[in-house]
Every structure is written in C-alpha cells, then in structure tokens.
Design an enzyme around this catalytic site. Structure first.
Site, PDB file in Angstrom:
ATOM      1  N   CYS A 204       0.867  -1.081   0.074  1.00 50.98           N
ATOM      2  CA  CYS A 204      -0.131   0.040   0.025  1.00 50.98           C
ATOM      3  C   CYS A 204       0.940   1.257   0.017  1.00 50.98           C
ATOM      4  CB  CYS A 204      -0.919  -0.022   1.333  1.00 50.98           C
ATOM      5  SG  CYS A 204      -2.331  -1.164   1.306  1.00 50.98           S
ATOM      6  N   CYS A 351      14.617   4.109   0.598  1.00 50.28           N
ATOM      7  CA  CYS A 351      13.234   4.507   0.148  1.00 50.28           C
ATOM      8  C   CYS A 351      12.432   4.870   1.422  1.00 50.28           C
ATOM      9  CB  CYS A 351      12.357   3.469  -0.797  1.00 50.28           C
ATOM     10  SG  CYS A 351      12.426   1.860  -0.031  1.00 50.28           S
TER      11      CYS A 351
END
Length: 388
Positions: A204, A351
């Site tokens: 998600c 990230c």
C-alpha cells in the site's frame, strides 16, 4: 474460476455458551432480535475465539466489529508500531498511540468498547516457528496480513490444524475476500499456487490505497467470521469476492481444490521464496541506520562523503528526507539505469521502508560492476532512519 453460485449451508463452528446476563442481552438486543441469530446465535458469538493476523488496514475494522458484535475472545498479532501514515485507514488507532505496538493499541480499543471481552495482544511477526502455536485453541483465523510469506504460513497452519481462515487483501482500487476451510472448498494454495512478483503486488505504501477500501473489505471479513461461528447464511467457501471501489461493483468467482496439490503436513517455505530472495541485497550491499549515521559522522569530520539517493516519489521526498540526499525516483532508475545516479565512491539508495531501494539495487547491480565505487541500500529505509 467461473461465474457466481451461492455456497451450501455449513454447520455452526462454535457451540453456544451459557445464558447471557441481562447487561449483555441489552447490549446485543439488535442482533438477538434477528431471527437467524437469536439468543443461541449470540451465545455462539460470545463463546467464539478468533485469531486476527494483522492490526492494520484490514485488521482494524475486523477487530472493531468482532468486538462490537460480541466475539468473546480475540488474539491480535502484529509486529509493527502505529505510524502517522497508518491513521487514514487503520482507524482503530489514533494519534495518542503513535509509536506504540499495533497489537496493544488495538487491544486497548477493544477494552474501551467492551472490557468484558478477553483480548490478547501479541507483538510478534508470524513465523514458521510460532504459527502453529498461535493458531491452536482458536475457532477461526482472520488473515489481514500484507505479505505473502505470512499468508502461506497461515494457510498451511490452517490445513494442518483444520481451523478455517477468513482471508482478505486490498490493492489500489480493488479488494478480495474468501474463506478457506480445510476439507470444504479450495485452499489458499489452490487459488494462489505461486506469489506474484514485487511489481505485480506492491505494498500500500508503494501503490497507494483510499482509506475506505480496507474498511469495506475488513467489514466483509468480519461478517464471514460471524456466518461461520453461527452457521448462518452462505459464507464465501469455494468463492472469491472481488470488489471494485472505482465502479462500486462486485463479482464472485468460483474456486475449487486442486486434486494434484500435495496437502500441507508441516510448515515449510512458501512457493517462490527462493525466487523472491534470489536478487535480494546481501550483507555487503546493505547498511543499517546506525552504520549510516557513523558514516555521515565520519564525513562531517573530513572523511569520504557518501551519495544518498532517495528512490521515492518527489512528494515523498518533499515530506522529509535524509540530509543532503538527492531524489531519483525508482521508475527513473529502472528506465535509465546507472546513468540516472550521481557518481560517488559510496552510493546509498533508500526509500520509505527498504523495498524499493532493494529493487533499485537489484536492477543496477549488473551494470554497476563496470563502475567504480560501492553501491548499497539502507535497510529499513527512511522509516528505520527516523526510528534511530
């Protein structure tokens, strides 16, 4: 999988418990009034013991509604902590529980709703070593996990113990729900014999999700539990419900056991696990937050300066990034390769959580051998850096 067909009725999973005291009769009066539930059905619900895997987007509505409907015993398993980015969809948590274990935060929410419910938070990740112990003693498993390793572990534990699984998943604009009950309809491995690749099933965090979608799917999952416990209605055994949020439409696909599949007799690796780890960064290609802080401290004292490359999207980079880092989104890295990165003797990719940077490193690795300097990625990503 074919067209829609209602499943046959199934016997109740749970025997009715003792007569309900007056205060519980009053609490559940609206349910007891339903002819197919009645006092006996409510006593079954009150006697049920449910294991909920995951206290995130799907687990939040599952836990809240099962507690609200009177399930007497809940075990909530999650190894993560509440983060601000969770709250738009994981509504069982709040700003007052940021940084706390999700399992404990969810347990406290249950206590606020009904302190008479027995709730056990387990702050742990489901593993081959603990999954059978977690499943034992429960009537139903609800799998709201967000990774395939856990889903296959839970599925195998279900087949070994005979405990049915209510499974759900969401991705972008669609959600899926099914019930996998050993000996009655398909098994998770029958429907999903191999996990998809990372690009086919991003998290998600990578793909995005509207906060209402897990609420819809999680509520359907909670309903499946109540149907199984009371033996009413037609639970999604042998069927897979697909909900399209964008069009507000649904369809139901038939599923069937694979007669050639070997039934699980012990907990083993999930399909494709070797493939999934084959390109993963090794120890020499990984740096943790503590080690990176030491590198940056040494650089501040006159040592070599690493190049920090943030492979997230620009809006993520703008919301917060490592000091001195440059933003080169993953899609740019995958399209242009090493040419997209600045030169440096030490290049560290990162990230949000470490998934995209590992993917970038795997894509860059073949061509990096012809380039001077060391290429690594930050384990745990920006989230891990912030946690220290």
């Amino acid at each position: 999988m074919n067209a829609e067909r209602p499943s046959a009725g199934f016997p109740p999973l749970v025997e009715p418990g003792p007569e309900l005291p007056p205060e519980l009769v009053e609490r559940y009066r609206r349910q007891i009034t339903l002819p197919h539930i009645g006092a006996v059905g409510q006593r079954r619900i009150r006697s049920a013991s449910v294991l909920v895997i995951g206290a995130g987007g799907l687990g939040s509505p599952v836990v809240h509604y099962l507690a609200g409907c009177g399930v007497g015993s809940l075990t909530i398993v999650d190894d993560d902590a509440v983060d601000l980015s969770n709250l738009h969809r994981q509504v069982i948590h709040g700003v007052d529980t940021l940084g706390e274990p999700k399992a404990e935060s969810a347990a406290r929410a249950v206590a606020r709703l009904d302190p008479s419910i027995r709730v056990q938070p387990v702050n742990a990740r489901v593993s081959a070593e603990n999954v059978l112990d977690l499943v034992q003693g429960h009537d139903v498993i609800v799998d709201g996990s967000d990774n395939f390793a856990t889903r296959y572990l839970v599925a195998d534990a279900s087949e070994i113990t005979g405990v049915p699984v209510v499974w759900g998943a969401v991705l972008r604009r669609s959600g899926h729900v099914s019930v996998f009950w050993p000996g009655r309809g398909a098994h998770y491995r029958d429907v999903f014999p191999e996990p998809p690749g990372p690009a086919e099933a991003p998290s998600c965090a990578q793909a995005g999700v509207l906060g209402t979608l897990p609420g819809v799917i999680g509520t359907v999952m909670a309903t499946q539990v109540l149907l199984l416990v009371t033996g009413t209605g037609s639970p999604l055994i042998g069927r897979l419900l697909v909900w399209d949020e964008a069009t507000s439409t649904s369809r139901t696909l038939l599923t069937a056991p694979d007669p050639t599949r070997t039934r699980a007799a012990e907990i083993g690796p999930f399909p494709g696990s070797a493939l999934c780890t084959a390109g993963a960064p090794g120890p020499q290609e990984t740096v943790d937050p503590a080690a990176l802080r030491e590198i940056l401290d040494a650089a501040a004292a006159g040592g070599p300066v690493p190049v920090l490359v943030d492979v997230r999207e620009p809006w993520e980079f703008a919301a917060g990034a490592l000091p001195g880092s440059v933003n080169v989104p993953l899609h740019t890295v995958l399209e242009h390769g090493v040419g997209a990165l600045p030169a440096g003797d030490e290049v560290v990719l990162y990230c949000q959580g470490g998934v995209r940077s590992a993917q970038a490193l795997a894509a860059l690795r073949p061509a990096w051998t012809d380039r001077e300097g060391r290429l690594r990625h930050l384990a745990g990503g920006y989230d891990g850096w912030q946690r220290g």
